[in-house]
Design an enzyme around this catalytic site. Structure first.
Site, mmCIF file in Angstrom:
data_model
loop_
_atom_site.group_PDB
_atom_site.id
_atom_site.type_symbol
_atom_site.label_atom_id
_atom_site.label_comp_id
_atom_site.label_asym_id
_atom_site.label_seq_id
_atom_site.Cartn_x
_atom_site.Cartn_y
_atom_site.Cartn_z
ATOM 1 C CG ASN A 150 -6.912 -20.805 12.543
ATOM 2 O OD1 ASN A 150 -6.906 -20.481 13.725
ATOM 3 N ND2 ASN A 150 -7.904 -20.538 11.740
ATOM 4 C CD GLU A 248 -15.755 -14.671 17.969
ATOM 5 O OE1 GLU A 248 -16.097 -14.957 16.797
ATOM 6 O OE2 GLU A 248 -16.227 -13.723 18.599
ATOM 7 C CB CYS A 282 -12.672 -19.367 11.401
ATOM 8 S SG CYS A 282 -11.949 -17.755 11.658
ATOM 9 C CD GLU A 462 -12.270 -13.137 19.897
ATOM 10 O OE1 GLU A 462 -11.730 -13.653 18.911
ATOM 11 O OE2 GLU A 462 -11.920 -13.374 21.072
HETATM 12 P P1 NAD Z 1 -10.366 -27.156 18.513
HETATM 13 O O1 NAD Z 1 -11.748 -26.824 18.918
HETATM 14 O O2 NAD Z 1 -10.008 -28.571 18.307
HETATM 15 O O3 NAD Z 1 -9.315 -26.602 19.605
HETATM 16 C C1 NAD Z 1 -9.278 -25.244 19.999
HETATM 17 C C2 NAD Z 1 -8.622 -25.150 21.371
HETATM 18 O O4 NAD Z 1 -9.463 -25.804 22.317
HETATM 19 C C3 NAD Z 1 -7.269 -25.802 21.483
HETATM 20 O O5 NAD Z 1 -6.436 -25.025 22.311
HETATM 21 C C4 NAD Z 1 -7.585 -27.142 22.144
HETATM 22 O O6 NAD Z 1 -6.498 -27.676 22.846
HETATM 23 C C5 NAD Z 1 -8.704 -26.739 23.067
HETATM 24 N N1 NAD Z 1 -9.591 -27.840 23.453
HETATM 25 C C6 NAD Z 1 -9.859 -28.987 22.781
HETATM 26 N N2 NAD Z 1 -10.753 -29.740 23.463
HETATM 27 C C7 NAD Z 1 -11.066 -29.055 24.588
HETATM 28 C C8 NAD Z 1 -11.927 -29.297 25.690
HETATM 29 N N3 NAD Z 1 -12.664 -30.410 25.768
HETATM 30 N N4 NAD Z 1 -12.008 -28.371 26.669
HETATM 31 C C9 NAD Z 1 -11.295 -27.239 26.587
HETATM 32 N N5 NAD Z 1 -10.446 -26.944 25.572
HETATM 33 C C10 NAD Z 1 -10.331 -27.841 24.583
HETATM 34 O O7 NAD Z 1 -10.060 -26.278 17.216
HETATM 35 P P2 NAD Z 1 -8.730 -26.234 16.333
HETATM 36 O O8 NAD Z 1 -8.645 -27.485 15.560
HETATM 37 O O9 NAD Z 1 -7.568 -25.841 17.179
HETATM 38 O O10 NAD Z 1 -9.066 -24.993 15.374
HETATM 39 C C11 NAD Z 1 -9.861 -25.107 14.265
HETATM 40 C C12 NAD Z 1 -11.265 -24.618 14.549
HETATM 41 O O11 NAD Z 1 -11.229 -23.294 15.068
HETATM 42 C C13 NAD Z 1 -12.119 -24.531 13.296
HETATM 43 O O12 NAD Z 1 -13.407 -25.017 13.562
HETATM 44 C C14 NAD Z 1 -12.151 -23.033 13.005
HETATM 45 O O13 NAD Z 1 -13.244 -22.601 12.241
HETATM 46 C C15 NAD Z 1 -12.167 -22.474 14.369
HETATM 47 N N6 NAD Z 1 -11.732 -21.075 14.354
HETATM 48 C C16 NAD Z 1 -12.669 -20.100 14.560
HETATM 49 C C17 NAD Z 1 -12.293 -18.762 14.513
HETATM 50 C C18 NAD Z 1 -13.298 -17.670 14.767
HETATM 51 O O14 NAD Z 1 -12.884 -16.569 15.136
HETATM 52 N N7 NAD Z 1 -14.581 -17.896 14.580
HETATM 53 C C19 NAD Z 1 -10.961 -18.431 14.256
HETATM 54 C C20 NAD Z 1 -10.041 -19.455 14.043
HETATM 55 C C21 NAD Z 1 -10.438 -20.779 14.109
#
Ligand code: NAD
Length: 492
Positions: A150, A248, A282, A462
């Site tokens: 995102n 995060e 997020c 962060e």
């Molecule tokens: P996601 O957890 O599906 O994926 C995030 C990353 O993790 C991707 O690069 C993905 O390929 C990788 N990944 C997936 N499964 C994994 C595993 N088993 N082991 C290691 N890596 C793995 O999240 P998303 O759909 O890409 O993003 C949306 C989520 O991110 C939402 O929940 C959002 O709230 C969160 N987010 C949080 C922040 C914050 O700073 N708190 C900022 C942006 C997004």
């Protein structure tokens, strides 16, 4: 069609798998390029290159490391428009927002560069004579960075730049929906002259590449941004080898509007907070908590404005809301709309894909509002990550704060009020890492800590100088120049 490569040890290389995956524009499904579908062996090669580069990078004085970051900031600045367009094409959000995303990267580069001449420790008096004591920060080693789609530029830079100025080396794994921006970021680092192996990028799936990174024993820090579900798995694996794991995670952020608020201002806030980035932040405003006495008029004002939001390809500057990032994301959002309807909330607008004209080819979804939402409903509790706003009601400030806090998450929060006493009580009592007064839940700046409480993370922050704690080890130094054995706590 262009095939993009991994960046390992300063070389652009193919995955040993010989396989690639496709990157599509979510506004029209256009194929943008193919990227390496990497394997554990590719990850191990990148970690090896990073470990080798660490031997000399950690010895480069921090002000010199910072010079690379100033250069990276300058290059990002000169390429801002090009990078924003790449981001809009692969992620979907409108150009204004992707320009902001790149700007956040630029800000982070300069902030981290400034740390090259600070990286403060403490110098403190010691209790014994002829003895000195201080603390200093040391780099840790190879850091893995796993990032979501995102904020394809800002989030990787939040991790990469502070890690580098602290003297670590890095392997990055971008989300499969947005690999291009991180590949461009690696090109920028290369152009700035970062030594080979200091920055590495390996693209591919979370299960294969992400898991291999976390399991690699030479990786000492894992910095992850993504869902709480995946974050938990990463913490478990990282915990077994006592890696430092910074998480995060998700949010279920709320904006409170009190009866004394400037309602026009609060309206602008919720429109931006809930529907900016098509709700895929997020920090997005996912719940709106209205004081009972303004609930009806405010809901009417909101409905009128939401129905006028212009959806379409983010590259067209007239559009205000882009598509969701993928078909899967659209399906997931729609499932939540069905859940909300079944739960008895009232759907007052949206609730279906937007398919007019050329939008039919993309993953657009109409901005959606539910009223009559109660705290126990899943649409009030679970992260939806789309343009869906749940409206709840509160009788007074205590009720509003209790409602806001009634969630497993704790990232961002907002209150609109003209009463300074209410504002300060909210700042004190809201359980969240970020609280805005008379501003929406989105809009963080890089010089303040970013992160949340409860299921939003594991206590790291962060941005700001607080991120340095993720990427350094403290060392306490004692120098005894008395020429004799002096025993602390014993020789008085
Ligand atoms: P996601 O957890 O599906 O994926 C995030 C990353 O993790 C991707 O690069 C993905 O390929 C990788 N990944 C997936 N499964 C994994 C595993 N088993 N082991 C290691 N890596 C793995 O999240 P998303 O759909 O890409 O993003 C949306 C989520 O991110 C939402 O929940 C959002 O709230 C969160 N987010 C949080 C922040 C914050 O700073 N708190 C900022 C942006 C997004």
């Amino acid at each position: 069609m262009k095939e993009y490569l991994n960046f390992i040890g300063g070389e652009w290389v193919k995955s040993e798998s010989g396989r690639t995956f496709e990157n599509h524009n979510p506004a029209n499904q256009e194929l943008l390029g193919t990227f390496q579908l990497s394997t554990k062996n590719d990850v191990d090669a990148a970690v090896e290159a990073a470990a080798e580069a660490y031997k000399s990078w950690r010895l480069v004085p921090a002000p010199k490391r910072a010079e690379f970051l100033y250069k990276i900031g300058d290059i990002l600045k000169s390429k801002k428009e090009e990078l924003a367009r790449i981001e809009t094409q692969e992620m979907g959000k409108v150009l204004d927002e992707t320009r902001g995303d790149v700007q956040e990267g630029i800000d982070t580069a300069y902030l981290a560069a400034g740390e090259g001449r600070r990286l403060f420790g403490d110098t403190v008096p010691v209790e014994l004579p002829n003895k000195a004591g201080w603390s200093e920060r040391h780099p840790i080693g190879v850091c893995a960075m796993i990032t979501p789609w995102n904020f394809p530029m800002a989030i990787p830079t939040w991790k990469l730049f502070p890690a580098l100025v602290c003297g670590n080396t890095v392997v990055m794994k971008p989300a499969t929906d947005t690999p291009h921006t991180v590949v461009k970021l690696a090109e920028v680092c290369q152009e700035a002259g970062i030594p080979n192996g200091v920055v590495n990028v390996v693209t591919g799936g979370g299960g294969e590449v992400g898991t291999a990174l976390i399991n690699n024993p030479r990786v000492r820090v894992v910095s992850f941004t993504g869902s709480s579900e995946v974050g938990r798995k990463i913490a478990e694996i990282g915990g077994r080898s006592l890696k430092r794991v910074s998480l995060e995670l998700g949010g279920k952020n709320a904006q409170i509007v009190m009866d004394d608020a400037d309602l026009d201002l609060a309206l602008e806030g919720v429109l931006w907070g809930a529907f900016g980035t098509t709700g895929q932040r997020c920090t997005a405003t996912s719940r709106l908590i209205l004081h009972s006495s303004i609930k009806e008029p405010f809901s009417d004002m909101l409905l009128k404005r939401v129905q006028k939001l212009r959806l379409g390809d983010g590259l067209d500057e007239a559009n205000e809301v882009g598509p969701l990032v993928s078909e899967g994301q659209r399906e997931s959002v729609h499932e939540y709309v069905e859940i909300g309807t079944r739960e008895g909330a009232k759907l007052v607008c949206g609730g279906e894909p937007y398919t007019e004209g050329s939008a039919a080819k993309g993953w657009f979804y109409k901005p959606t509002i539910f009223t009559g939402v109660t705290r126990d409903m899943r649409i009030a509790r679970e992260e939806i990550f789309g343009p869906v706003l749940s409206v709840l009601e509160a009788a007074d400030l205590d009720d509003a704060i209790e409602t806001l806090n009634d969630t497993d998450y704790g990232l961002s929060s907002s209150i609109y009020t003209r009463d300074v006493n209410k504002a300060f009580r909210a700042i004190r009592d809201i359980e969240a890492g970020i609280t805005y007064v008379n501003g929406p839940t989105i809009g963080a700046e890089v010089q303040l800590p970013f992160g949340g409480v409860k299921d939003t993370g594991n206590g790291h922050r962060e941005a700001s100088h607080t991120v340095l704690d993720t990427f350094t080890e403290w060392k306490s130094v004692y120098v005894d120049y008395s020429g004799k054995l002096q025993r602390a706590q014993i020789d008085t």
